[in-house]
Design an enzyme around this catalytic site. Structure first.
Site, PDB file in Angstrom:
ATOM      1  N   HIS A   1      10.966  28.119 -22.240  1.00 51.46           N
ATOM      2  CA  HIS A   1      10.635  28.343 -23.645  1.00 51.46           C
ATOM      3  C   HIS A   1       9.369  27.643 -24.103  1.00 51.46           C
ATOM      4  CE1 HIS A   1      11.380  29.276 -27.785  1.00 51.46           C
ATOM      5  NE2 HIS A   1      11.506  28.019 -28.140  1.00 51.46           N
TER       6      HIS A   1
ATOM      7  N   ARG B   1      11.320  18.648 -26.613  1.00 53.89           N
ATOM      8  CA  ARG B   1      10.981  18.946 -28.004  1.00 53.89           C
ATOM      9  C   ARG B   1      12.233  19.287 -28.795  1.00 53.89           C
ATOM     10  NH1 ARG B   1      10.268  23.548 -30.834  1.00 53.89           N
ATOM     11  NH2 ARG B   1      10.082  25.026 -29.111  1.00 53.89           N
TER      12      ARG B   1
ATOM     13  N   THR C   1      17.606  32.207 -31.763  1.00 51.58           N
ATOM     14  CA  THR C   1      17.296  30.903 -32.366  1.00 51.58           C
ATOM     15  C   THR C   1      18.447  29.907 -32.322  1.00 51.58           C
ATOM     16  OG1 THR C   1      16.646  29.769 -34.383  1.00 51.58           O
ATOM     17  CG2 THR C   1      17.892  31.787 -34.664  1.00 51.58           C
ATOM     18  N   GLU C   2      18.044  28.634 -32.228  1.00 49.40           N
ATOM     19  CA  GLU C   2      18.982  27.531 -32.350  1.00 49.40           C
ATOM     20  C   GLU C   2      19.654  27.550 -33.721  1.00 49.40           C
ATOM     21  OE1 GLU C   2      17.457  23.997 -30.571  1.00 49.40           O
ATOM     22  OE2 GLU C   2      18.073  22.783 -32.271  1.00 49.40           O
TER      23      GLU C   2
ATOM     24  N   ARG D   1      18.043  20.103 -26.867  1.00 53.52           N
ATOM     25  CA  ARG D   1      18.013  21.352 -26.091  1.00 53.52           C
ATOM     26  C   ARG D   1      18.176  21.119 -24.603  1.00 53.52           C
ATOM     27  NH1 ARG D   1      13.242  24.821 -29.154  1.00 53.52           N
ATOM     28  NH2 ARG D   1      14.555  25.430 -30.898  1.00 53.52           N
TER      29      ARG D   1
ATOM     30  N   HIS E   1      15.094  26.841 -23.162  1.00 55.14           N
ATOM     31  CA  HIS E   1      15.860  27.060 -24.385  1.00 55.14           C
ATOM     32  C   HIS E   1      17.266  27.497 -24.004  1.00 55.14           C
ATOM     33  CE1 HIS E   1      17.128  28.449 -28.298  1.00 55.14           C
ATOM     34  NE2 HIS E   1      16.023  27.955 -28.817  1.00 55.14           N
TER      35      HIS E   1
ATOM     36  N   PHE F   1      19.530  21.823 -37.445  1.00 55.46           N
ATOM     37  CA  PHE F   1      19.061  22.173 -36.110  1.00 55.46           C
ATOM     38  C   PHE F   1      19.482  21.066 -35.157  1.00 55.46           C
ATOM     39  CE2 PHE F   1      15.537  25.230 -34.767  1.00 55.46           C
ATOM     40  CZ  PHE F   1      16.034  26.267 -35.511  1.00 55.46           C
TER      41      PHE F   1
ATOM     42  N   LEU G   1      14.418  35.397 -27.110  1.00 58.51           N
ATOM     43  CA  LEU G   1      14.973  34.204 -27.735  1.00 58.51           C
ATOM     44  C   LEU G   1      16.031  34.511 -28.793  1.00 58.51           C
ATOM     45  CD1 LEU G   1      14.700  31.099 -28.389  1.00 58.51           C
ATOM     46  CD2 LEU G   1      12.960  31.764 -30.034  1.00 58.51           C
TER      47      LEU G   1
ATOM     48  N   GLN H   1      10.500  22.954 -21.484  1.00 62.12           N
ATOM     49  CA  GLN H   1      11.782  23.121 -22.163  1.00 62.12           C
ATOM     50  C   GLN H   1      12.420  24.460 -21.815  1.00 62.12           C
ATOM     51  OE1 GLN H   1      12.189  23.541 -26.720  1.00 62.12           O
ATOM     52  NE2 GLN H   1      13.203  21.634 -26.156  1.00 62.12           N
TER      53      GLN H   1
END
Lengths: 234, 116, 589
Positions: C356, C400, C257-258, C289, C245, C121, C255, C243
């Site tokens: 996000h 984060r 995902t990362e 991010r 995203h 990640f 969303l 944050q």
């Protein structure tokens, strides 16, 4: 577009009725049914329905759209509207609290009934319990259930015996734990299901499969449970 | 929790097996009958018919079929009744009628088979 | 005043998401009378939408992995305003908390050797940034949040937690001594207002992403706990830190995902260029991010965006092949087909930075005890606890890292539970709330029901959201923020005066939406003031007029005080217990 929506307010209505509303939808936009409900709620705040994630993972907004159960947030109008009309009703077979909000008590009770948690009598390791990718793969198609109740409320057997037939969703979860290599309560779980109602009321008509918004197959899981029950008995 | 009324406390597996097994017997009996009828043609005499049914193996087979029919019908109708007849009184009355009828048919069948 | 029905518990948890249910599980296991109050059935909580995984050094992908490396990454990711004692606690206790989840039955994906699958990640490194990319995010395909939330609900069922499902908490109740002694809540199905009394009240109400027009957050993420705490006069920490995203689906905001980038996906602009190579030469698409989101916005603003209006970029996954995309990212495949009408195994997904996560929140210590400041000194708010996104421990600081939110939930939900358990065992003395105390908490609800001239929720919500989106987004500017604050000032009265078009009792969602909007407003105002007054750029807070990080003045938390509507500073903890302090450095990826 004409939207016909089921209305019932226990404080003011003696019985439920269908309300026809003309909703203006901009050309060339394929809205989701939830978007349409939101537009309607802006005009008439008394319209009640559940919603949360708006992306099909929380399972709040299961409703019946033009006769078929599904999640309003991931059902585009193009998929359900026929003859320019959208008919939205609450999930069938459960008591209506208000408008599109149903009392899911009996559905959750059947879920609880199958003891939906891992049971393992051996002491836990200091790390994770090991599980091979092959064993883990057996849970695919089972653990993804979002408890939206679209399946169980499209199942006639569940309509007739919601207190005794576990229903497709509960049985899918029952099998999710039966199939888990880490769970060792198989015998107790099967003993709890071995009556003429819990599992055997499934007649395999596969309504559950045709409506599941996550593309899961409860009928197949029920078949596996039945096989396990049979091999246990013989 | 599911409340198991007395009449519900059975093994679903047993029901399921009996239902399938009895269906097999019914199917087999049907096939035997059809084949025999085709072979023997349409102009049957009573003597022929009695001779066929009267053989010991056929008597046993027929009795087995009657019992299979009765249990198959009982499980099937019990299921239908518990689905659709929600009033207990009506359901008990209906199942009582079904039970007595099926018992009657079985007894009658035995009389026919072994009574001549 | 009519007397309210009263329910009494040893401890209540408001919020049935990951943090709330982890806390209630802990307390239910110890046998205390615990209730989890949730405005939706618990598995509808927003934790369910978390996809990629839970970051934790369980040393599965790399047997030599070390929680201290995870700690280093988290401190760096926070742009050095994450509290190092809290981060140390989270990263070191993390493995235990994750293994507990596995024992509860969480269906983690697996490696061949049977251990939990971990994927790379953003912002993850080995050996304190010197050993290259790490793979530390434990995953259940791309449905980790769903698996985690359902597992926690199941564990709570097993331990017979009392659930008050579809109950909406309105406001905190405090006694004469200022102790928090419970909440006033609405039983949604009947509309009845009830006083729920408790020796310990845990706010686990999650985030408030709905202050922005474009968000990955669920409709229910309305910052109810933050609203309650602000109305009670308690300070909020780091509320400017939101944050964005990098990969929300363009148009829909849902969303992606990362983990997509972790599995090898990358972002491209309209020329097909992998632009992150320019902004973060080492980590590329797996930079923090905040860094990725800003780079994307820069591409878009400089005219290299995709689409007719050049207002988004593309996330490319097709080079990974159908096999990988459909097996490792099945949820993403589904979402992309539904909301972007593309199959990511064939066509890139149009994405845009989308609100996000709220890094700020109710300041707490590692035990979950809520903190406020009087005369510049930290004081504990008696009876009040917070955990999860609603809390600011602070482990995320100004930014984060992906996968750290799920870890935050379980570690600090658990920690709050353990601490309250101890407190309850020692005995908690408190004065019973008087009817005046309770009345105070019902005031807002009563005022709302009494309003008969005013505007409706939908209009006001739209105005609030577009104000926040326009003036307090990825890039911020003092001049614009001033304008935004003026707009918000004008909105305050209007939102206090909402008229609901339906005053019936049973399952009245119009009333709830109005109450939620009032909570959103409290959060928005705190965000606006904190953002305007932090005159630097740090982590997710990026100002055009103050583009540099200013450690001399702002290596600190911001503390927003609702009564004076001003901002003060609070020290960041630089004293971990077992490792040496990570000193602030220039943050590059």
């Amino acid at each position: 577009m004409l939207v016909s929506v089921y209305r019932y307010n226990p404080e003011t209505d003696r019985e439920p009725y269908m309300q026809d509303v003309e909703v203006a939808i901009s050309e060339g936009k394929d809205l989701m049914v939830l978007d349409v409900l939101n537009l309607m709620k802006e005009k008439d705040q008394s319209l009640s329905y559940r919603r949360s994630c708006r992306e099909g993972v929380c399972g709040s907004d299961g409703v019946n759209m033009n006769g078929k159960n599904g999640l309003a947030c991931i059902t585009p109008l193009s998929e359900v509207v026929t003859n320019g009309k959208l008919v939205v009703r609450p999930l069938p077979g459960l008591p209506v609290i208000r408008d599109l909000v149903v009392d899911m008590g009996v559905f959750y009770k059947q879920y609880q009934r199958i003891k939906p948690y891992l049971q393992n009598s051996s002491p836990a390791a200091s790390q994770e319990r090991l599980q091979s990718p092959e064993d883990r793969a057996k849970l695919d198609g089972l653990y993804e259930c979002i408890l939206c109740a679209c399946c169980s409320t499209s199942c006639p057997s569940f309509w007739w015996n919601p207190n005794k037939f576990v229903g497709p969703s509960g049985l899918l979860q029952a099998y999710r734990f039966l199939a888990d290599s880490r769970d060792d309560a198989t015998e107790e779980r099967l003993a709890d299901l071995d009556d003429p109602f819990s599992v055997f009321r499934c007649r395999g008509i596969m309504n559950c499969v045709s409506v599941c918004p996550k593309g899961l197959n409860p009928t197949k899981a029920i078949g596996h449970i039945r096989d396990m029950l049979l091999s246990r008995a013989t | 929790m599911v409340t198991n009324l007395l009449s519900y406390r059975r093994s679903g597996v047993a029901d399921w097996i009996v239902q399938r097994f009895s269906a097999l017997i019914l199917a087999a009996y049907t096939i035997v009958m059809v084949v025999w009828l085709v072979v023997n043609g349409m102009e049957l005499t009573f003597a022929q018919w009695q001779g066929f049914i009267g053989q010991t193996w056929m008597r046993i087979f027929t009795l087995l079929t009657i019992l299979a029919l009765a249990s198959h019908a009982w499980i099937g109708l019990w299921t239908v009744a518990t689905d659709y007849l929600k009033k207990r009184v009506i359901r008990v009355a209906f199942l009582g009628f079904v039970g007595v009828s099926l018992f009657g048919y079985v007894v009658w069948g035995i009389i026919i088979l072994w009574g001549f | 005043m009519t007397k309210l029905r009263k329910l009494s518990f040893d401890a209540i948890v408001i919020g049935g998401g990951g943090a709330g249910m982890r806390a209630s599980l802990q307390m239910a296991q110890s046998g205390f009378k615990t209730a989890c109050i949730s405005k939706v059935f618990p598995t509808r909580s927003h934790t369910v939408s978390a996809q990629g995984g839970i970051t934790c050094a369980i040393a599965s992908a790399d047997p030599d992995d070390d929680w201290r490396w995870h700690m280093y990454d988290t401190v760096k990711g926070s742009d050095y305003i994450g509290d190092q004692d809290a981060i140390e606690y989270m990263c070191s206790v993390g493995p235990e908390a994750v293994f507990e989840l596995e024992h509860m039955g969480l269906p983690f994906s697996r490696f061949e050797n049977g251990r939990i699958y971990q994927r790379p990640f953003g912002g993850q490194s080995k050996d304190y940034g010197k050993g290259g990319q790490a793979a530390r995010t434990c995953a259940a395909a791309d449905r980790t949040g769903h698996a985690l939330l359902h597992t926690l609900y199941q564990a709570n069922l097993k331990n017979e937690t009392t659930f008050l499902n579809e109950w909406f908490a309105v406001d905190l109740v405090r006694n004469k001594e200022g102790q928090v002694v419970g909440v006033v809540a609405i039983e949604i199905e009947t509309g009845e207002v009830v006083f729920i009394e408790s020796k310990a009240t845990v706010l686990a109400t999650g985030g408030a992403g709905r202050i922005y027009a474009s968000t990955t957050n669920a409709h229910i993420n309305t910052g109810d706990g933050i609203g309650m705490a602000l109305r009670a006069g308690y300070a909020m920490q780091d509320m400017e830190m939101w944050q964005f995203h990098p990969t929300g689906i363009y148009g829909a905001g849902t969303l992606v995902t990362e983990g997509c980038r972790g599995e090898g996906g990358y972002l491209i602009n309209k020329d097909g260029e992998r632009f992150m190579e320019r902004y973060a030469p080492n980590a590329k698409d797996l930079a923090g991010r905040d860094v990725v989101a800003r780079s994307m916005m820069t591409e878009i603003l400089e005219g290299r965006g995709c689409g007719e209006n050049g207002d988004h970029v593309h996330l490319k996954l097709d080079h990974l092949g159908k096999e990988i995309v459909h097996s490792r990212l099945p949820g993403i495949t589904e979402l992309s087909k539904t909301f972007a009408h593309v199959d990511p195994a064939v066509t890139p997904i149009p994405v845009v930075p989308t609100c996000h996560y709220m890094m700020g929140g109710i300041p707490t210590n590692v035990n979950g005890q809520a903190i406020t400041q009087t005369d510049g000194k930290d004081t504990i708010i008696p009876g009040l606890y917070a955990c999860g996104e609603a809390a600011c421990v602070s482990v995320h600081g100004a930014n984060r890292l992906g996968g750290n939110s799920l870890l935050d939930l379980v570690v600090f939900g658990r920690a709050a539970g353990i601490f309250i358990e101890e407190q309850l065992q020692q005995g908690i003395e408190y004065a019973i709330a008087s009817s005046d105390d309770i009345d105070l908490a019902v005031g807002r609800l009563r005022a709302l029901d009494a309003n008969d001239k005013g505007e409706n929720t939908a209009t006001l919500k739209r105005e609030l959201q577009s104000c926040m989106q326009n003036y307090f987004g990825v890039f911020r500017d003092g001049e614009y923020m001033k304008k935004g604050r003026e707009e918000l000032n004008a909105l305050r009265e209007r939102i206090a005066g909402i008229v609901i078009g339906d005053k019936s009792k049973a399952f009245n969602t119009a009333r709830l939406e109005a109450l939620e909007l009032q909570n959103l407003f409290e959060v928005a105002e705190a965000t606006a003031i904190a953002a305007d007054e932090r005159t630097e750029s740090r982590g997710a807070h990026s100002r055009r007029d103050y583009p540099e990080r200013d450690d001399k003045n702002w290596l600190c938390h911001s503390l927003y005080h609702p009564e004076l509507k001003n901002l003060t500073k609070r020290e960041v903890n630089f004293s971990p217990k077992t490792v040496e302090t990570f000193e602030p450095k220039v943050r590059t990826y």
